[in-house]
Design an enzyme around this catalytic site. Sequence first.
Site, mmCIF file in Angstrom:
data_model
loop_
_atom_site.group_PDB
_atom_site.id
_atom_site.type_symbol
_atom_site.label_atom_id
_atom_site.label_comp_id
_atom_site.label_asym_id
_atom_site.label_seq_id
_atom_site.Cartn_x
_atom_site.Cartn_y
_atom_site.Cartn_z
ATOM 1 C CG ASP A 29 -2.089 0.971 1.051
ATOM 2 O OD1 ASP A 29 -3.231 0.500 0.867
ATOM 3 O OD2 ASP A 29 -1.853 2.202 1.092
ATOM 4 C CB ILE A 30 0.786 4.282 -2.144
ATOM 5 C CG1 ILE A 30 1.851 5.243 -2.643
ATOM 6 C CG2 ILE A 30 -0.504 5.009 -1.829
ATOM 7 C CD1 ILE A 30 1.530 5.890 -3.980
ATOM 8 C CG ASN A 86 -12.552 -0.784 3.350
ATOM 9 O OD1 ASN A 86 -12.913 -1.311 4.403
ATOM 10 N ND2 ASN A 86 -11.409 -0.135 3.242
ATOM 11 N N GLY A 92 -15.954 2.838 2.892
ATOM 12 C CA GLY A 92 -14.646 3.477 2.828
ATOM 13 C C GLY A 92 -13.803 3.026 1.652
ATOM 14 C CD GLN A 93 -14.532 -0.693 -3.259
ATOM 15 O OE1 GLN A 93 -15.719 -0.894 -3.013
ATOM 16 N NE2 GLN A 93 -13.870 -1.376 -4.171
ATOM 17 C CB SER A 94 -10.556 5.283 -1.889
ATOM 18 O OG SER A 94 -9.446 4.466 -1.624
ATOM 19 C CG HIS A 99 -8.466 -3.216 -2.588
ATOM 20 N ND1 HIS A 99 -9.341 -2.550 -3.422
ATOM 21 C CD2 HIS A 99 -8.364 -2.452 -1.479
ATOM 22 C CE1 HIS A 99 -9.734 -1.433 -2.844
ATOM 23 N NE2 HIS A 99 -9.170 -1.348 -1.653
ATOM 24 C CG HIS A 101 -7.070 -2.923 3.018
ATOM 25 N ND1 HIS A 101 -6.309 -1.797 2.803
ATOM 26 C CD2 HIS A 101 -8.261 -2.696 2.409
ATOM 27 C CE1 HIS A 101 -7.024 -0.917 2.107
ATOM 28 N NE2 HIS A 101 -8.209 -1.434 1.863
HETATM 29 P P1 5GP Z 1 -9.763 1.306 -0.109
HETATM 30 O O1 5GP Z 1 -9.906 2.665 0.515
HETATM 31 O O2 5GP Z 1 -10.347 1.311 -1.516
HETATM 32 O O3 5GP Z 1 -10.242 0.164 0.716
HETATM 33 O O4 5GP Z 1 -8.210 1.054 -0.251
HETATM 34 C C1 5GP Z 1 -7.448 1.583 -1.301
HETATM 35 C C2 5GP Z 1 -6.014 1.537 -0.863
HETATM 36 O O5 5GP Z 1 -5.222 1.753 -2.006
HETATM 37 C C3 5GP Z 1 -5.642 2.607 0.160
HETATM 38 O O6 5GP Z 1 -5.142 1.996 1.350
HETATM 39 C C4 5GP Z 1 -4.608 3.451 -0.561
HETATM 40 O O7 5GP Z 1 -3.564 3.892 0.280
HETATM 41 C C5 5GP Z 1 -4.106 2.510 -1.643
HETATM 42 N N1 5GP Z 1 -3.647 3.199 -2.837
HETATM 43 C C6 5GP Z 1 -4.273 4.230 -3.466
HETATM 44 N N2 5GP Z 1 -3.563 4.605 -4.550
HETATM 45 C C7 5GP Z 1 -2.472 3.782 -4.587
HETATM 46 C C8 5GP Z 1 -1.364 3.696 -5.498
HETATM 47 O O8 5GP Z 1 -1.246 4.428 -6.483
HETATM 48 N N3 5GP Z 1 -0.438 2.741 -5.220
HETATM 49 C C9 5GP Z 1 -0.549 1.895 -4.152
HETATM 50 N N4 5GP Z 1 0.436 0.989 -3.989
HETATM 51 N N5 5GP Z 1 -1.578 1.955 -3.297
HETATM 52 C C10 5GP Z 1 -2.526 2.888 -3.517
#
Ligand code: 5GP
Length: 109
Positions: A29-30, A86, A92-94, A99, A101
């Site tokens: 994760d970034i 998520n 909280g899915q972005s 995916h 975590h």
């Molecule tokens: P969500 O919020 O959808 O459950 O999780 C998305 C995850 O993707 C977040 O933890 C966020 O830090 C990670 N993420 C977003 N953009 C990038 C990226 O460009 N590279 C990587 N490695 N992770 C990312």
Amino acid sequence: MASLFTKILKGEIPGEIVHEDELCFALKDIDPKAPVHLLIIPKKEIQSIAHSEKEDQATLGHLFLVAKKLAHGLGLDSEGYRLVTNIGENGGQSVPHLHVHLLGGRPMG
Ligand code: 5GP
């Protein structure tokens, strides 16, 4: 259009991939929320669990088995870890590509 995670898999966007097989890949994760924070992602662009179908059953199971294997390899078995996925806005899915975590290396609240 390919998802953000698919673009990373294809090398179009930088990212640290730590596992790849025929069904999925795992990415650091970034913006890590724990000492270990990986994302286990199906190669098939399923938007979320809410969008998964019966035909995805093997892939969904595979994600958790890969998560278990990665956690084991990182020495997380004895202290435990968290797996979470998520779903949608309130979840909280972005990133709209399913995916899981994998969070570990500290106690989770
Ligand atoms: P969500 O919020 O959808 O459950 O999780 C998305 C995850 O993707 C977040 O933890 C966020 O830090 C990670 N993420 C977003 N953009 C990038 C990226 O460009 N590279 C990587 N490695 N992770 C990312």
